[in-house]
Design an enzyme around this catalytic site. Sequence first.
Site, PDB file in Angstrom:
ATOM      1  N   ASP A 138      -2.904 -70.054 -31.131  1.00 31.40           N
ATOM      2  CA  ASP A 138      -2.943 -68.675 -30.655  1.00 31.40           C
ATOM      3  C   ASP A 138      -2.641 -67.660 -31.757  1.00 31.40           C
ATOM      4  O   ASP A 138      -1.654 -67.786 -32.476  1.00 31.40           O
ATOM      5  CB  ASP A 138      -1.920 -68.531 -29.527  1.00 31.40           C
ATOM      6  CG  ASP A 138      -2.195 -67.355 -28.598  1.00 31.40           C
ATOM      7  OD1 ASP A 138      -2.589 -66.300 -29.096  1.00 31.40           O
ATOM      8  OD2 ASP A 138      -2.010 -67.526 -27.389  1.00 31.40           O
TER       9      ASP A 138
ATOM     10  N   CYS B 187      -5.360 -62.410 -25.086  1.00 29.08           N
ATOM     11  CA  CYS B 187      -5.596 -63.835 -24.895  1.00 29.08           C
ATOM     12  C   CYS B 187      -6.509 -64.152 -23.713  1.00 29.08           C
ATOM     13  O   CYS B 187      -7.486 -64.878 -23.855  1.00 29.08           O
ATOM     14  CB  CYS B 187      -4.246 -64.528 -24.709  1.00 29.08           C
ATOM     15  SG  CYS B 187      -4.337 -66.308 -24.554  1.00 29.08           S
TER      16      CYS B 187
ATOM     17  N   ASP C 294      -7.880 -67.623 -30.131  1.00 31.44           N
ATOM     18  CA  ASP C 294      -8.363 -66.622 -29.185  1.00 31.44           C
ATOM     19  C   ASP C 294      -8.604 -65.271 -29.867  1.00 31.44           C
ATOM     20  O   ASP C 294      -9.564 -64.575 -29.549  1.00 31.44           O
ATOM     21  CB  ASP C 294      -7.393 -66.472 -28.005  1.00 31.44           C
ATOM     22  CG  ASP C 294      -5.935 -66.419 -28.424  1.00 31.44           C
ATOM     23  OD1 ASP C 294      -5.650 -66.377 -29.634  1.00 31.44           O
ATOM     24  OD2 ASP C 294      -5.059 -66.428 -27.531  1.00 31.44           O
ATOM     25  N   HIS C 295      -7.747 -64.900 -30.803  1.00 32.12           N
ATOM     26  CA  HIS C 295      -7.878 -63.607 -31.484  1.00 32.12           C
ATOM     27  C   HIS C 295      -7.003 -63.642 -32.721  1.00 32.12           C
ATOM     28  O   HIS C 295      -6.309 -64.628 -32.985  1.00 32.12           O
ATOM     29  CB  HIS C 295      -7.469 -62.456 -30.565  1.00 32.12           C
ATOM     30  CG  HIS C 295      -6.158 -62.702 -29.873  1.00 32.12           C
ATOM     31  ND1 HIS C 295      -4.954 -62.749 -30.547  1.00 32.12           N
ATOM     32  CD2 HIS C 295      -5.859 -62.957 -28.578  1.00 32.12           C
ATOM     33  CE1 HIS C 295      -3.977 -63.009 -29.707  1.00 32.12           C
ATOM     34  NE2 HIS C 295      -4.498 -63.156 -28.496  1.00 32.12           N
TER      35      HIS C 295
END
Length: 515
Positions: free
Chosen positions: A14, A54, A327-328
Amino acid sequence: MNRRKRNILLITADQWRGDTLGAVGHPVVRTPHIDALAAAGTLFRRHYANAAPCGPSRASLLTGLYPHNHRSIRNGTPLDARFTNIALEARKAGYDPVLFGYTDSSPDPRALPPGDPRLESYEGVLPGFTVGVRLGEDSKPWLADLKAKGYAVPGPGHAIYQPAPAGLDPSLDSSRGPTFAPAIFTAQDSETWWLTDRAIQHLSMQGEEPFFLHLSYLRPHPPFIAPEPYHALYDPDAVPAPVRAGSLAAEKAQHPFLKILLEAVRQESFFQHGDGLATDLTERDIRQLRATYYALLSEVDANLGRLFAFLKAQGLWENTLVALTTDHGEQLGDHHLLGKQGYFEGSYHIPLILRDPDAAGGGQVDVFTESVDVMPTLLDRLGLPIPDQCDGRSLGGFLDGEAAPADWRRAVCSLFDFRDAHEPVLQRPLGLKADQCTLMAWREERWKYVHFTALPPLLFDLEADPHELRNLAADPAYAPVALACAQRLLSWRMEHEEGTLANLQLGPGGVARVG
């Protein structure tokens, strides 16, 4: 092409920035196990998340749908139950997809009774996944393990991420910033180690049945604190300085949205005992925060090394297709920001590595790719049909060393929606209605155009201004460029309307497909 039934290992770590890997030439970060994976497979250097934060980003990753189609656009926005996803499709081929971690999928409330506990959280599990270990923000399974080992656990959630008292580590230096002190737990007791162990234990009983495992790490997501010895792995004086305007005032002057955002992001969202705005942190504090973030990357890398070594020792590696992404990204002090809000590159440029044992490996690929491409790619490599709903395209040709098709995308698009039913800290000061709280960042080779529903646009010349410091949208000389970008964004948006049924037509002879 007939393909054997392979194991699938889908890994997300993440909040991982796309420029923070050794394999892409980062001057400081050390990720030897991930670099080796990239060398054996295909590294996509210009891979982009389609949304932040997310929940909406993972919705795109796991459904192959752009956020303007799946419409799960904020953490907590329900994902329409009519959409299929990678887990449901894999089940059609006989896989039992198992989740270790989280998918942050908000369930469709129309399918749930009033009062169902799943309506109380955005941290649902995507339909189709069997839960091996579910880790939400409360971290209860891991914290229970810490408690059993004798740790004083203050309660569920992130309160465990306290810095160790200075007396426990004589190397601690108070001048290093608020994120330098190590965590109170050891590296062998960290959530990253614990989750890796749970996945290894599960796979140890897999036998000869092909597996589909989604391993979803929290790290390097905040709180920014690392266990020993990782906390001291990187010297803050050696890390790259943040990219930012000459002053906070100059940064705020770029756009009304950015001004409000800079006045809203608080330190306590990123580390324990933070007090005040993120913009109050000194450059020394930011450098140490970056060093701590890099330490968390290296911790994930080391644990992936343990997992990969296990797969090799068990004879599973040569039949395992690995996808590693996130996710980012994370701003890390760029533009005086922390987190993944807004429209800058740091929030959306992310890693993607694909390693298929049946492919020679495509080296490093420089064309634009997006999160929506992952689901079609995995299905394609498994010999499964790609659902009509998917907006992404298979990257399988790149894994086989092929050049990009002539019609490959020449831009990527990312959505950020800043409405919030509970804390409208951005919406309210800007005086916007909920449906006006959206931006779309359109990124081409040279130009980046950011369109807001109800605020002025931005335009950056990435050749002359790669750090997105000078907004050209109000300059009359660049009006034709901004107009052309807006037209291309509109055409892209029209081409990629939700298409599950759009190309089917009923009539004489039954259902026909439009070419």
